[in-house]
Design an enzyme around this catalytic site. Sequence first.
Site, PDB file in Angstrom:
ATOM      1  N   LYS A 121      22.011   8.170   2.999  1.00  0.00           N
ATOM      2  CA  LYS A 121      22.672   9.403   2.564  1.00  0.00           C
ATOM      3  C   LYS A 121      23.724   9.856   3.572  1.00  0.00           C
ATOM      4  O   LYS A 121      24.759  10.400   3.204  1.00  0.00           O
ATOM      5  CB  LYS A 121      21.629  10.507   2.364  1.00  0.00           C
ATOM      6  N   GLU A 173      14.224  14.507  -0.351  1.00  0.00           N
ATOM      7  CA  GLU A 173      14.702  15.535   0.567  1.00  0.00           C
ATOM      8  C   GLU A 173      16.025  16.017  -0.018  1.00  0.00           C
ATOM      9  O   GLU A 173      16.940  15.207  -0.208  1.00  0.00           O
ATOM     10  CB  GLU A 173      14.931  14.885   1.937  1.00  0.00           C
ATOM     11  N   ARG A 216      11.719  -1.121   0.308  1.00  0.00           N
ATOM     12  CA  ARG A 216      12.977  -0.430   0.004  1.00  0.00           C
ATOM     13  C   ARG A 216      13.914  -1.369  -0.723  1.00  0.00           C
ATOM     14  O   ARG A 216      13.860  -2.574  -0.509  1.00  0.00           O
ATOM     15  CB  ARG A 216      13.669  -0.052   1.316  1.00  0.00           C
TER      16      ARG A 216
HETATM   17  P1  ATP Z   1      18.139   8.178   3.229  1.00  0.00           P
HETATM   18  O1  ATP Z   1      17.669   7.299   4.351  1.00  0.00           O
HETATM   19  O2  ATP Z   1      19.206   7.602   2.394  1.00  0.00           O
HETATM   20  O3  ATP Z   1      18.432   9.587   3.663  1.00  0.00           O
HETATM   21  P2  ATP Z   1      15.524   8.979   2.491  1.00  0.00           P
HETATM   22  O4  ATP Z   1      14.433   7.992   2.392  1.00  0.00           O
HETATM   23  O5  ATP Z   1      15.519   9.866   3.653  1.00  0.00           O
HETATM   24  O6  ATP Z   1      16.886   8.228   2.260  1.00  0.00           O
HETATM   25  P3  ATP Z   1      14.472  10.836   0.624  1.00  0.00           P
HETATM   26  O7  ATP Z   1      15.144  11.919  -0.118  1.00  0.00           O
HETATM   27  O8  ATP Z   1      13.497  11.207   1.660  1.00  0.00           O
HETATM   28  O9  ATP Z   1      15.588   9.901   1.219  1.00  0.00           O
HETATM   29  O10 ATP Z   1      13.815   9.810  -0.398  1.00  0.00           O
HETATM   30  C1  ATP Z   1      12.951  10.191  -1.434  1.00  0.00           C
HETATM   31  C2  ATP Z   1      12.100   9.016  -1.793  1.00  0.00           C
HETATM   32  O11 ATP Z   1      12.902   7.916  -2.182  1.00  0.00           O
HETATM   33  C3  ATP Z   1      11.260   8.559  -0.624  1.00  0.00           C
HETATM   34  O12 ATP Z   1       9.935   8.363  -1.073  1.00  0.00           O
HETATM   35  C4  ATP Z   1      11.902   7.282  -0.186  1.00  0.00           C
HETATM   36  O13 ATP Z   1      10.948   6.415   0.331  1.00  0.00           O
HETATM   37  C5  ATP Z   1      12.527   6.761  -1.475  1.00  0.00           C
HETATM   38  N1  ATP Z   1      13.698   5.929  -1.178  1.00  0.00           N
HETATM   39  C6  ATP Z   1      14.793   6.267  -0.495  1.00  0.00           C
HETATM   40  N2  ATP Z   1      15.640   5.228  -0.361  1.00  0.00           N
HETATM   41  C7  ATP Z   1      15.062   4.181  -1.010  1.00  0.00           C
HETATM   42  C8  ATP Z   1      15.423   2.817  -1.236  1.00  0.00           C
HETATM   43  N3  ATP Z   1      16.576   2.320  -0.781  1.00  0.00           N
HETATM   44  N4  ATP Z   1      14.576   2.048  -1.944  1.00  0.00           N
HETATM   45  C9  ATP Z   1      13.424   2.539  -2.414  1.00  0.00           C
HETATM   46  N5  ATP Z   1      13.022   3.804  -2.237  1.00  0.00           N
HETATM   47  C10 ATP Z   1      13.821   4.632  -1.539  1.00  0.00           C
HETATM   48 MG    MG Z   2      13.375  10.858   3.890  1.00  0.00          MG
END
Ligand code: ATP
Ligand code: MG
Length: 557
Positions: free
Chosen positions: A273, A38, A263
């Site tokens: 984020k 995202e 994760r």
């Molecule tokens: P945040 O909660 O920090 O905003 P998010 O999951 O919303 O993170 P995205 O941009 O949607 O952030 O993440 C893109 C991809 O990265 C998704 O498939 C998500 O599952 C993966 N991802 C995000 N954080 C982690 C993590 N800590 N470990 C493994 N994969 C992750």
């Molecule tokens: Mg997300």
Amino acid sequence: MENEKLVNENFIHRFINEDIAEGGDYYGKKVHTRFPPEPNGYLHIGHAKAVCVDFGTAEKFSGLCNLRMDDTNPTKEDVEYVDAIKEDIKWLGFDWEDRFYYASDYFGQMYDYAVELIKKGLAYVCELTGEQMREYRGDLSTPAKSPYRDRPVEESLDLFRRMREGEFEDGKMTLRAKIDLASGNFCMRDPVIYRINHMSHHRTGDKWCIYPMYDFAHPIEDAIEGITHSLCTLEFEAHRPLYDWVVDNISAPSKPRQIEFARLGITNTVMSKRKLRRLVEDGFVSGWDDPRMPTLCGMRRRGYTPESIRSFTDQIGVSKVNSTVEYGFLEHCLRDDLNERAARAMAVLDPVKLVITNYPEGKTEEFEVENHPNHPEMGTRTVTFSRELFIESTDFMEEPFKKYQRLYVGNEVRIKSAYIVKCTGCKKDDSGKVVEVYAEYDPETRGGNTPDGRKVRGTIHWVNALDCLDAEVRMYDDLFTVEDPDGAEGEFTDYINPESLVVLKGCKVEKALGSAKPEDRFQFMRQGYFCADCKDSGEGALVFNRAVGLKDSFKKK
Ligand code: ATP
Ligand code: MG
């Protein structure tokens, strides 16, 4: 068959192998994954794990991986982030080739699929407010309810069209999938799949005032792109039945399979984020690329190599159980990598002058030294030696403690690669601080060898006072003082380590470092691994970031 290449290193590979063996939907297809960030922040080390899993799995099976900006939510996206995300993925060494997409490109098709569901009697327009919906969602023994569930298809079609045309205000209506109000899985209790949101989207502008929910949009994006395996994190496990329901009930061009993995968490930092943005916006750090941040741009600036990060994600592996990895393990992986690839250099962080009183004034000698002890291909450089040097102030003691093997009056020490010197005294200022140390060198020990075989225990690093350069060195430590700032009492910002950045000015580095380019990495002998700062270091103003110390604090469990 193209996808017969088998790998079997983790459970994702095993699942894919099973799919390939069974043929069916996957018959003859290349394994095709995607990374769907995202664009509302910079990538962090947790994302790096997902990038390595997504691109790495495709690579293992000689398949393909798409890069897709998941921009279905109009509120937060920013173009700055899109560019940074691309740069970080390239830096990690992965390539989406020409397959770069935006989820928002599919808004038209998503709308059509929603209409298809309504026509099939599988979706309806609901007029419950958010609050009512929560009130009516029921519990394990009580089903949810909606008085609008059985409204005629024609009515839903008409209302959904008018929702799109902007007739209703935000929150007035939603489109819900008609699945199972009594499901034990609350995701399946007629989930909302479209909502009204009168907000401009950074790519589609004001074309839409209704936006699809993630759980509806994501499987469609995957199906349109021909993704075979949609790898995501564990929190989506409960949503998988909904993912499958969407793919099964629309006339999707393909049927992707969702597989969840754990994760990644790291100790002494935060990864959400929202929290990282807070650190930037409230000035706790200098930016997203502050070398203390767990962002990829921050880690790169700190001195991390892509190889060290990929080795880290390889070694922690993928599993079905969320885990928190010690920050020390990340450092361990970096140290392992830099030990092999970083050129050696000498830098004195807290300098005091050493005068070799029996060395001729005005004389300069040159020594040719190796850049790396194990890699002759990394070449040599010239180090100059003269009567006045700088050494670390801690390498001299007036009153040595037991076993101290460096300079104290009467003791011999090796000046790395140059000569053996014997300490003869020091000069102090009025406050009692040592400002100069004196020694005599033994001309027979050129190169640091003792022809008579006498033992000299201590070896110290140094720079030539005549031609060394001034540098600023930034010493970094954990950003947070506690392992789990998210879980600690109070605000996570209460636990920021006040010593996470210590700036050392007036450091002295050897002349050769004057040509260090941004992001060049070195082992400063006896100090650690350092990286020329990509923003602030340049000709005339050298700035080095400490990437990691020499001592491995990582305890193997
Ligand atoms: P945040 O909660 O920090 O905003 P998010 O999951 O919303 O993170 P995205 O941009 O949607 O952030 O993440 C893109 C991809 O990265 C998704 O498939 C998500 O599952 C993966 N991802 C995000 N954080 C982690 C993590 N800590 N470990 C493994 N994969 C992750
Ligand atoms: Mg997300």
